[in-house]
Design a protein around this motif. Structure first.
Motif, short mmCIF file in Angstrom:
data_model
loop_
_atom_site.label_atom_id
_atom_site.label_comp_id
_atom_site.label_asym_id
_atom_site.label_seq_id
_atom_site.Cartn_x
_atom_site.Cartn_y
_atom_site.Cartn_z
N HIS A 1 52.15 54.46 45.86
CA HIS A 1 53.40 53.81 46.30
C HIS A 1 53.54 52.42 45.70
CE1 HIS A 1 51.10 51.49 49.32
NE2 HIS A 1 50.43 52.61 49.51
N THR A 2 52.50 51.94 45.01
CA THR A 2 52.54 50.73 44.20
C THR A 2 51.33 50.79 43.27
OG1 THR A 2 52.69 48.31 44.24
CG2 THR A 2 51.28 49.34 45.93
N ILE A 3 51.02 49.71 42.56
CA ILE A 3 49.94 49.79 41.57
C ILE A 3 48.70 49.00 41.95
CG2 ILE A 3 51.53 50.28 39.68
CD1 ILE A 3 51.18 47.32 38.81
N THR A 4 48.75 48.25 43.06
CA THR A 4 47.57 47.54 43.54
C THR A 4 47.49 47.68 45.05
OG1 THR A 4 48.80 45.46 43.75
CG2 THR A 4 47.61 45.81 41.69
N PRO A 5 46.29 47.62 45.63
CA PRO A 5 46.19 47.70 47.09
C PRO A 5 46.99 46.59 47.77
CG PRO A 5 44.03 47.96 46.07
CD PRO A 5 44.97 47.53 44.98
N THR B 1 46.25 45.00 50.26
CA THR B 1 45.32 43.96 50.71
C THR B 1 44.84 43.07 49.57
OG1 THR B 1 43.48 45.50 50.42
CG2 THR B 1 44.47 45.37 52.62
N SER B 2 45.17 43.42 48.34
CA SER B 2 44.65 42.71 47.18
C SER B 2 45.29 41.33 47.06
CB SER B 2 44.93 43.52 45.91
OG SER B 2 44.69 42.76 44.75
N ARG B 3 44.52 40.41 46.45
CA ARG B 3 45.11 39.11 46.14
C ARG B 3 46.11 39.23 45.00
NH1 ARG B 3 40.00 35.62 44.19
NH2 ARG B 3 39.10 36.71 45.99
N TYR B 4 46.17 40.40 44.36
CA TYR B 4 47.15 40.67 43.31
C TYR B 4 48.14 41.75 43.76
CZ TYR B 4 44.10 37.95 40.30
OH TYR B 4 43.35 36.94 39.75
N ALA B 5 48.52 41.73 45.04
CA ALA B 5 49.48 42.70 45.55
C ALA B 5 50.80 42.57 44.79
CB ALA B 5 49.70 42.49 47.04
N VAL B 6 51.38 43.72 44.42
CA VAL B 6 52.57 43.75 43.58
C VAL B 6 53.75 44.32 44.39
CG1 VAL B 6 53.62 44.84 41.55
CG2 VAL B 6 51.29 43.97 41.43
N ASP B 7 54.90 43.73 44.22
CA ASP B 7 56.13 44.23 44.84
C ASP B 7 56.56 45.49 44.11
OD1 ASP B 7 58.62 44.70 45.95
OD2 ASP B 7 59.60 43.04 44.89
#
Length: 367
Positions: free
Chosen positions: A173-177, A179-185
């Motif tokens: 449903h997106t490309i990063t977790p 919870t990640s510090r690199y969470a992507v919209d």
């Protein structure tokens, strides 16, 4: 005899002259890295495949045939996915190898496919999951904790395996977790996705987003079993898009800053400059420098981790580097407190599994 014979073949210059023993080692390294067919394509493109000695050439030609069979299987699997998701109204965006194959991009040549990855809006996951279950895919049995881990913390739900064809699907449903510090919209990714000619039911990420996804996947995957392959995918994409789209490099720097993925992209670009010589054009270097520069430790670790996963390429520091990178990647994917609890839970489950495993029956002494 040891050493990485595979990675240097992606640098400029003629292919070295190998002995039969070296060819045997090279074939083994390429097979372990899932790059055997890709190596055959490279040698073929350079007009050098026919000059390879007969024994290793048979392995390379067999890998080309296997990759071609898989290409047809991917086309069939995409068609079956189309049928299964026919009632879905929202967007379906292919990712990674499936996207390369559908869009006819260079990384698809000689690629071996382990699964098909695609992305749908998170709100549509229940409908997609129901459609796939009705279409013959099913989840492998999972511990309840692992199932919750996927659904609550990850950027994908548990993988699907087809009950007859035994093919795998990963639904994102997106490309990063989250919870990640690199969470992507994810909304920004869907908004920029592009249609695939001849496949009106599906899209692929935009060129910039496709490169950023490749770099992000590479940097956040703690084990990197196919790190070299993923880097070479990025190299193919960068060369293709920069030639096909004027202004690609500054657009890539701007998109990386917009999505907050600049540090991950820069780590991948530094490795590519070292391995293949692909580099940011000098005119665009200031824009990329503003994205941040990888630390010396991270760069040294990654240079070991992306070697072919083969005993001949390991040294006394390789194992330590992989363990450190595993923890580092997980810390980028989730907060430290959450990671500590997760790893403790996994360690406890492994220990319990060992304790629950029936002891081997001791051999009986002869009477």
């Amino acid at each position: 005899m040891s050493g990485d014979l595979l990675t240097p073949l992606w640098r400029a210059g003629p292919t070295p002259s190998f002995s039969l023993a070296q060819w045997s080692l090279l074939i083994s390294q390429a097979r372990q890295s899932r790059l055997l067919a890709r190596l055959a394509v490279r040698l073929q493109d350079r007009g050098e495949l026919a000059a390879v000695p007969e024994a290793p050439r048979r392995h390379l030609q067999g890998a080309l045939a296997a990759a071609e069979r898989q290409r047809h299987q991917v086309s069939w699997e995409l068609d079956r996915l189309r049928v299964a998701l026919a009632g879905l109204e929202g967007p379906v965006v292919l990712l990674k190898g499936g996207a390369y194959a559908a869009a006819g991009l260079p990384p698809a040549r000689g690629r071996l496919f382990g699964d098909l990855d695609f992305m749908v809006p998170r709100a549509q996951l229940p409908q997609v999951e129901a459609a796939l279950l009705a279409g013959g895919w099913a989840h492998e049995p999972l511990d309840p904790y692992d199932d919750r881990y996927y659904r609550r913390w990850m950027h994908e739900i548990p993988p699907f395996k087809h009950v007859w064809r035994h093919t795998w699907l990963d639904v994102h449903h997106t490309i990063t977790p989250p919870t990640s510090r690199y969470a992507v919209d994810a909304g920004a990714l869907f908004a920029a996705a592009l249609p695939v000619p001849g496949l009106p039911w599906v899209s692929v990420l935009s060129p910039c987003d496709m490169v950023l996804h490749g770099a992000t996947h590479l940097m956040l995957d703690g084990e990197l079993p196919h790190g070299l392959r993923d880097l070479l995918d990025l190299d193919d994409l960068l060369r293709h898009f920069s030639a096909a789209h004027p202004g690609f490099w500054p657009a890539l720097a701007g998109r990386a800053a917009e999505l907050g993925l600049g540090p991950l992209l820069m780590r991948a670009l530094r490795q590519l400059a070292r391995i293949t010589g692909t580099a940011v054009p000098p005119a665009d270097a200031p824009a990329f420098a503003r994205l941040g520069q990888p630390g010396a430790l991270a760069e040294a670790l990654l240079s070991r981790v992306v070697r072919p996963v083969h005993p001949s390429c390991d040294d006394s520091l390789t194992r330590a580097a992989r363990q450190h990178w595993y923890l580092r990647a997980h810390l980028l994917r989730m907060p430290a407190a959450q990671l500590a609890g997760h790893l403790a839970r996994k360690a406890w489950m492994r220990a319990r599994t060992r304790l629950d495993r029936p002891a081997e029956t001791a051999p009986q002494a002869p009477e």
